[in-house]
Design an enzyme around this catalytic site. Structure first.
Site, PDB file in Angstrom:
ATOM      1  N   HIS A  60     -19.655 -35.929  60.432  1.00  0.00           N
ATOM      2  CA  HIS A  60     -19.404 -35.647  61.842  1.00  0.00           C
ATOM      3  C   HIS A  60     -20.399 -34.602  62.336  1.00  0.00           C
ATOM      4  CE1 HIS A  60     -15.785 -38.021  62.239  1.00  0.00           C
ATOM      5  NE2 HIS A  60     -15.295 -37.487  61.138  1.00  0.00           N
ATOM      6  N   CYS A 101     -22.591 -37.353  65.377  1.00  0.00           N
ATOM      7  CA  CYS A 101     -22.537 -37.197  66.822  1.00  0.00           C
ATOM      8  C   CYS A 101     -23.457 -36.045  67.241  1.00  0.00           C
ATOM      9  CB  CYS A 101     -21.106 -36.917  67.274  1.00  0.00           C
ATOM     10  SG  CYS A 101     -19.978 -38.304  67.041  1.00  0.00           S
TER      11      CYS A 101
END
Length: 320
Positions: A60, A101
């Site tokens: 992430h 991300c």
């Protein structure tokens, strides 16, 4: 003990030796691996000025950071490690593929200098999500992410001893439709063949992939929504009222955490900036037009304090 990375695919985990697992997977150890610091007591890079280095990272992320199992790594620290590698002449050329991300924020603004013999490829720009792909409805999990699937399957499909990095970039960019794949650093490296960094073709053991399996448009999902969607899938698939109630309890908890996060950020912004200014800031961030933080010396301790005192960022995608 089983890892599947495509629909109806084989186990790709068997026989793989993992050097760092569990609590050893930390930003500190990752940077030590890159810079050849053997104080980890385990395998680290021992490359020299005639070696090509390929780095692939997936987890992430958020503006200016990438997540690890227990903490996060900031762009400032990653940049410092890459500079150390350059100073120690640990590579001839370095290629870094980054899946997360807002991953573009780790490379932009000259963090990979044009004359550094470093080339970076990011799954997304500095203010957008990367996307999960290959939903396995039986296992109720996503088997990969769009960017990683695109470059790995491209390497499997083509002769990487002839295909250039520039060609792979264009193929991955075209196939990754939900986010903007970007390249950074010394773009002349893109003229070299992929195999110079990912290894010779005969070293690849995974089977070739069938491009017809690609179905991102139907199932692709922003990473921060994955946890909630999988819970909702569990709820719909519940075989008893007890199972449904148990999952519904998790859904309510997830939504409650998200609400608390919104309230916390609103309060922090109001206390530090005042009403009108905080509203402007929160609106800019919520529409993801804010871009990467410019003042990393300020941003990094704020993020670390929130992570340590409020909520662990790595295990709470809404917080990221």
């Amino acid at each position: 003990g089983v890892v599947i990375n495509k629909p109806n695919g084989p186990d790709v985990y068997g026989g793989v030796k993992i050097d760092y697992t569990g609590d050893d997977v930390t930003p500190e150890n990752f940077l030590k691996v890159l810079t050849g610091d053997s104080s980890t007591g385990k395998k680290v890079l021992k490359s020299g000025p005639n070696d090509n280095v390929f780095v692939y990272f997936t987890d992430h992320g958020a503006p200016g950071l990438i997540a690890f199992p227990n903490t996060v790594l900031h762009t400032k620290d990653l940049t410092a490690a890459l500079i150390t590698m350059r100073t120690k002449r640990m590579y001839k050329e370095l290629v870094f593929y980054l899946e997360a991300c807002e991953s573009g924020s780790m490379f932009e603004n000259g963090r990979l200098p044009l004359n550094s013999s470093m080339y970076g490829l990011s799954a997304a720009n500095d203010h957008e999500s990367s996307y999960a792909c290959y939903l396995d409805e039986h296992l109720n999990t996503y088997l990969g992410d769009c960017f990683s699937i695109a470059w790995m399957e491209d390497s499997d499909k083509n002769n990487i001893e002839q295909e250039t990095i520039a060609s792979q970039f264009q193929a991955v960019k075209q196939r990754t439709t939900e986010s903007h794949v970007l390249q950074f650093g010394d773009l002349s490296i893109a003229n070299e063949v992929v195999g110079n960094f990912q290894g010779p073709k005969e070293a690849q053991r995974s089977p070739r992939y069938d491009a017809r399996q690609w179905a991102t448009e139907k199932n692709a999902l922003p990473q921060e929504q994955v946890d909630l969607v999988l819970l909702l899938n569990q709820y719909r698939a519940a075989k008893s009222s007890a199972q449904a109630e148990a999952v519904l309890k998790e859904v309510k908890y997830y939504l409650a955490i998200s609400d608390k996060l919104t309230q916390a950020f609103e309060r922090i912004a109001s206390l530090t900036m005042g009403g009108a200014a905080s509203n402007t800031l929160l609106n800019r961030v919520s529409t993801k037009n804010g871009g990467a933080p410019l003042d990393t010396d300020c941003y990094q301790p704020v993020v670390d304090t929130f992570h340590n005192r409020c909520m662990a960022l790595n295990s709470n995608s809404p917080a990221l």
